[in-house]
Write an enzyme that holds these catalytic residues in place. Structure first.
Site, PDB file in Angstrom:
ATOM      1  CE  LYS A  77      -5.911  -1.217  -3.947  1.00 10.86           C
ATOM      2  NZ  LYS A  77      -6.226  -2.336  -3.008  1.00 10.86           N
TER       3      LYS A  77
ATOM      4  CB  THR B 287      -6.547   3.830  -3.514  1.00  6.76           C
ATOM      5  OG1 THR B 287      -6.053   5.153  -3.537  1.00  6.76           O
ATOM      6  CG2 THR B 287      -5.936   3.094  -4.694  1.00  6.76           C
ATOM      7  CG  ASP B 288      -8.207   9.101  -3.650  1.00  2.78           C
ATOM      8  OD1 ASP B 288      -7.165   8.460  -3.427  1.00  2.78           O
ATOM      9  OD2 ASP B 288      -8.426  10.237  -3.174  1.00  2.78           O
ATOM     10  CD  GLU B 289      -2.524   7.069  -3.918  1.00  8.11           C
ATOM     11  OE1 GLU B 289      -1.542   6.875  -4.641  1.00  8.11           O
ATOM     12  OE2 GLU B 289      -2.459   7.142  -2.681  1.00  8.11           O
TER      13      GLU B 289
ATOM     14  CE1 TYR C  77      -1.627   0.894  -3.054  1.00  9.69           C
ATOM     15  CE2 TYR C  77      -2.030   3.224  -3.469  1.00  9.69           C
ATOM     16  CZ  TYR C  77      -2.395   2.041  -2.870  1.00  9.69           C
ATOM     17  OH  TYR C  77      -3.530   1.979  -2.087  1.00  9.69           O
TER      18      TYR C  77
ATOM     19  CB  SER D 263      -0.914   0.012   1.235  1.00  9.20           C
ATOM     20  OG  SER D 263      -0.130   0.163   2.411  1.00  9.20           O
TER      21      SER D 263
HETATM   22  N1  LIG Z   1      -4.162   3.785   3.579  1.00  7.50           N
HETATM   23  C1  LIG Z   1      -4.932   4.503   2.791  1.00  7.50           C
HETATM   24  O1  LIG Z   1      -4.957   5.728   2.903  1.00  7.50           O
HETATM   25  C2  LIG Z   1      -5.841   3.822   1.791  1.00  7.50           C
HETATM   26  C3  LIG Z   1      -6.770   4.602   1.099  1.00  7.50           C
HETATM   27  C4  LIG Z   1      -7.646   3.971   0.205  1.00  7.50           C
HETATM   28  C5  LIG Z   1      -7.566   2.616  -0.004  1.00  7.50           C
HETATM   29  N2  LIG Z   1      -6.626   1.885   0.648  1.00  7.50           N
HETATM   30  C6  LIG Z   1      -6.593   0.428   0.400  1.00  7.50           C
HETATM   31  O2  LIG Z   1      -7.021  -0.202   1.602  1.00  7.50           O
HETATM   32  C7  LIG Z   1      -6.335  -1.436   1.781  1.00  7.50           C
HETATM   33  C8  LIG Z   1      -5.652  -1.472   3.130  1.00  7.50           C
HETATM   34  O3  LIG Z   1      -4.732  -0.371   3.236  1.00  7.50           O
HETATM   35  P1  LIG Z   1      -3.849  -0.161   4.553  1.00  7.50           P
HETATM   36  O4  LIG Z   1      -3.403   1.242   4.557  1.00  7.50           O
HETATM   37  O5  LIG Z   1      -4.566  -0.715   5.722  1.00  7.50           O
HETATM   38  O6  LIG Z   1      -2.607  -1.103   4.195  1.00  7.50           O
HETATM   39  P2  LIG Z   1      -1.494  -1.719   5.152  1.00  7.50           P
HETATM   40  O7  LIG Z   1      -0.239  -1.700   4.327  1.00  7.50           O
HETATM   41  O8  LIG Z   1      -1.497  -1.076   6.490  1.00  7.50           O
HETATM   42  O9  LIG Z   1      -1.975  -3.232   5.365  1.00  7.50           O
HETATM   43  C9  LIG Z   1      -1.970  -4.174   4.334  1.00  7.50           C
HETATM   44  C10 LIG Z   1      -2.184  -5.558   4.961  1.00  7.50           C
HETATM   45  O10 LIG Z   1      -2.187  -6.532   3.904  1.00  7.50           O
HETATM   46  C11 LIG Z   1      -1.369  -7.624   4.303  1.00  7.50           C
HETATM   47  N3  LIG Z   1      -0.822  -8.262   3.082  1.00  7.50           N
HETATM   48  C12 LIG Z   1       0.073  -7.726   2.205  1.00  7.50           C
HETATM   49  N4  LIG Z   1       0.343  -8.613   1.235  1.00  7.50           N
HETATM   50  C13 LIG Z   1      -0.401  -9.721   1.490  1.00  7.50           C
HETATM   51  C14 LIG Z   1      -0.568 -10.979   0.828  1.00  7.50           C
HETATM   52  N5  LIG Z   1       0.120 -11.281  -0.279  1.00  7.50           N
HETATM   53  N6  LIG Z   1      -1.439 -11.873   1.366  1.00  7.50           N
HETATM   54  C15 LIG Z   1      -2.122 -11.592   2.510  1.00  7.50           C
HETATM   55  N7  LIG Z   1      -1.978 -10.424   3.177  1.00  7.50           N
HETATM   56  C16 LIG Z   1      -1.143  -9.503   2.671  1.00  7.50           C
HETATM   57  C17 LIG Z   1      -0.282  -7.009   5.171  1.00  7.50           C
HETATM   58  O11 LIG Z   1       0.332  -7.972   6.018  1.00  7.50           O
HETATM   59  C18 LIG Z   1      -1.070  -5.962   5.932  1.00  7.50           C
HETATM   60  O12 LIG Z   1      -1.644  -6.491   7.121  1.00  7.50           O
HETATM   61  C19 LIG Z   1      -5.368  -1.566   0.597  1.00  7.50           C
HETATM   62  O13 LIG Z   1      -5.972  -2.383  -0.369  1.00  7.50           O
HETATM   63  C20 LIG Z   1      -5.215  -0.142   0.094  1.00  7.50           C
HETATM   64  O14 LIG Z   1      -4.942  -0.116  -1.282  1.00  7.50           O
HETATM   65  C21 LIG Z   1      -5.754   2.460   1.546  1.00  7.50           C
END
Ligand SMILES: NC(=O)c1ccc[n+]([C@@H]2O[C@H](COP(=O)([O-])OP(=O)(O)OC[C@H]3O[C@@H](n4cnc5c(N)ncnc54)[C@H](O)[C@@H]3O)[C@@H](O)[C@H]2O)c1
Length: 355
Positions: A163, A134-136, A159, A85
């Site tokens: 996504k 994500t909005d990205e 990234y 992420s």
């Molecule tokens: N953080 C943001 O601002 C944001 C905004 C919009 C969308 N998102 C989306 O939300 C989701 C979660 O984001 P986050 O910030 O909590 O991410 P994060 O990086 O904190 O957590 C990601 C989790 O996925 C697990 N993971 C990674 N690869 C894996 C695999 N191959 N198999 C199983 N588990 C795996 C990691 O161990 C971790 O627990 C993502 O899909 C991200 O694209 C995030």
């Protein structure tokens, strides 16, 4: 009660969602997480004793393991958050992003489809695959306009491209095979338990450690910020009530430049944790070379989810930021464990060797 799979449930947003679902839904929760550097079981301390919480240390690229989990738990749906992420990491090593975000989503979709196709009604009709994005994926805005569900995709970083690919795969599995999916695209999240490589926790922790506060370029890049528990509530709603095949944009209606975020955060810190030597934390700001291809502005029109599902954020940016700063100031142990390798040793003791 029926089980729901949450992938990536040991991450920042996933752990907030797991806590939310255990508190406010009747489901059994099966957290499927590989525990990369970003996955931290300590973020789920309060959940482990709940008999409705189950954890499987599984890579979403492992089809056999996923098939076994579907057969064992027979879930009524999947909320898919597991991903690499961090944009900066994707610029330096894109391979893991391609693997987890694209190949992993494909593998999970195929496992879900194989399971769903054998379900009898009404379970088959009720099944949902909710893909969290994500909005990205929409690219970069100029000074005007906002992203909405109809905005064309234009991802710019490894990234966001990974996504975007996964979003397309999920929609293709709906159109081609009929898998009942929903997709949500959310703006930047912030809040407790975010890995300290991301802007807000990085700035809080650098500030109190007396280190520089590095700001990309001139700090003029604009992001829309949403408190993580508001996102978790939106995900719960979209999963249960979103129309099959639909997309929902989720945002905080809180656009701020990176510079304004850092200045606001320093103001809160000046009040809650005054600098030992006097003066303001703002004096620690430094401007560094910009991120390559740094998108200028993201902004979300969350009108659809507000009108159709009655969701709106409860935290303002100021209230959410105060909570976040207070949490990091009060939770030295969580931060220290994530940073000093104790967490990795803990993982090895509980789950075998770290990937
Ligand atoms: N953080 C943001 O601002 C944001 C905004 C919009 C969308 N998102 C989306 O939300 C989701 C979660 O984001 P986050 O910030 O909590 O991410 P994060 O990086 O904190 O957590 C990601 C989790 O996925 C697990 N993971 C990674 N690869 C894996 C695999 N191959 N198999 C199983 N588990 C795996 C990691 O161990 C971790 O627990 C993502 O899909 C991200 O694209 C995030």
């Amino acid at each position: 009660m029926a089980a729901v799979f949450v992938t990536g449930g040991a991450g920042f947003i996933g752990s907030a969602l797991v806590r939310q679902l255990l508190a406010e839904s009747p489901y059994d929760i099966v957290n499927i997480d590989k525990l990369t550097y970003a996955g931290n079981p300590e973020s789920l301390d309060g959940c482990v004793a709940d008999p409705r919480y189950h954890f499987s240390r599984t890579d979403i690229c492992d089809r056999a393991a996923l098939d076994a989990l579907f057969a064992q738990h027979r879930p009524c749906g999947v909320i898919h958050l597991a991903a690499e992420s961090h944009v900066d990491r994707s610029i330096h090593s894109a391979g893991e992003f391609i693997q987890t975000n694209i190949v992993g989503t494909y593998t999970l979709l195929e496992a879900a489809r194989a399971y769903w196709e054998r379900l009898a009604e009404p379970a088959r009709d009720a099944f949902r695959f909710h893909h969290v994005s994500t909005d990205e994926v929409f690219g970069s805005l100029g000074r005007e306009g906002r992203f909405a569900e109809t905005t064309a995709y234009d991802p710019r970083s490894p990234y966001s491209a990974s996504k975007a690919s996964s979003d397309h795969l999920v929609r293709a599995w709906h159109h081609t095979y009929g898998l009942p999916i929903v997709v949500s695209n959310c703006s930047n999240n912030y809040g407790p338990r975010q890995f300290p490589e991301k802007l807000i926790p990085l700035m809080i922790l650098n500030a109190v450690a007396g280190k520089p506060l590095p700001i990309y370029g001139t700090g003029e890049n604009v992001r829309d910020w949403l408190y993580v528990d508001d996102h978790a509530r939106a995900l719960h709603l979209v999963f249960e009530r979103g129309a099959v095949g639909s997309t929902y944009c989720i945002g905080g209606n809180a656009e701020h430049t990176n510079l304004a975020v850092v200045d606001t955060l320093c103001g809160i810190l000046d009040e809650l944790h005054p600098r030992a030597g006097g003066g303001s934390y703002r004096e620690q700001k430094v401007f560094v070379a910009d991120r390559p291809g740094h998108d200028l502005r993201y902004a979300i029109d969350a009108g659809k989810i507000t009108q159709k599902l009655g969701w709106s954020p409860r935290e303002s940016f100021m209230s959410g930021l105060r909570r976040t700063v207070a949490w990091y100031l009060a939770n030295h142990d969580w931060v220290a464990h994530v940073r000093n390798g104790e967490y990795r040793r803990w993982l090895e003791t509980h789950y075998g060797s770290h990937p």
